[in-house]
Motif scaffolding. Structure first.
Motif: not given
Length: 200
Positions: A9-12, A26-30, A66-75, A117-120
């Protein structure tokens, strides 16, 4: 089945409250703070506003990755307080906070929180919102000023925080408590199912 990497998960948001809440899954997030422009020119409903801004915040973070970082779900999430059809955002200053709290005291108002929620990777998006009714106790001007002096109202929609000392101002709610805090967890968990992410 999604891999752990895909479930990130990517919390905006820079909000400490939202960060605490996202941890509970309990999920990985940044965290990636969105600097999205929150001005809206057209006249829209509170529900449309929080959904629009939630999507805008998530989309802004997707553009930043960044392109290599485009995975996960942005919230992305956005919260406003509404009383007598007036949308109350964050106060400009202490006078503005006093104006809002003076209007809200002794009455019931609504809190709208949008979640996007947006798929990166793909840009697939879902967005929704929830509404909670909040009853605020009657207060004297002195009580309002003392609350403002705590500094808590400064960056809060409607000039109060239900999860802080502001809880003492609230006599009851009808709806989801976490909508008032600023991130409706039940709604978010439902939206994540779209991306095959199960919180439970």
């Amino acid at each position: 089945m999604q891999t752990k990497e895909d479930q990130r998960l990517i919390l905006a948001s820079s909000s400490p409250r939202r960060q605490e809440l996202i941890q509970s899954f309990g999920l990985p997030y940044i965290i990636r703070v969105s600097d999205a422009d929150e001005t809206v020119e057209q006249k829209i409903t509170p529900a449309e506003l929080v959904e629009l801004l939630s999507l805008r915040k998530a989309g802004t973070v997707r553009d930043m990755l960044e392109t290599q970082d485009q995975h996960g779900i942005i919230i992305g999430s956005d919260t406003v307080v509404v009383y007598n059809e007036e949308i109350l955002g964050k106060p400009i200053d202490e006078q503005d906070a006093f104006r809002m709290l003076k209007a809200l005291q002794g009455h019931t108002h609504q809190v709208y929180s949008g979640v996007a929620c947006v798929d990166a990777a793909t840009g697939q998006e879902v967005v929704s919102h929830s509404v909670t009714n909040v009853r605020m106790k009657p207060m004297t001007d002195e009580q309002i000023l003392r609350y403002i002096a705590t500094g808590e109202p400064k960056d809060k929609a409607g000039s109060y925080a239900i999860q802080g000392i502001g809880a003492t101002l609230i006599s009851g709610i009808d709806g989801d408590y976490f909508t008032v805090v600023g991130l409706p967890l039940s709604l978010l968990s439902d939206l994540l199912l779209t991306f095959d992410i199960q919180v439970l």
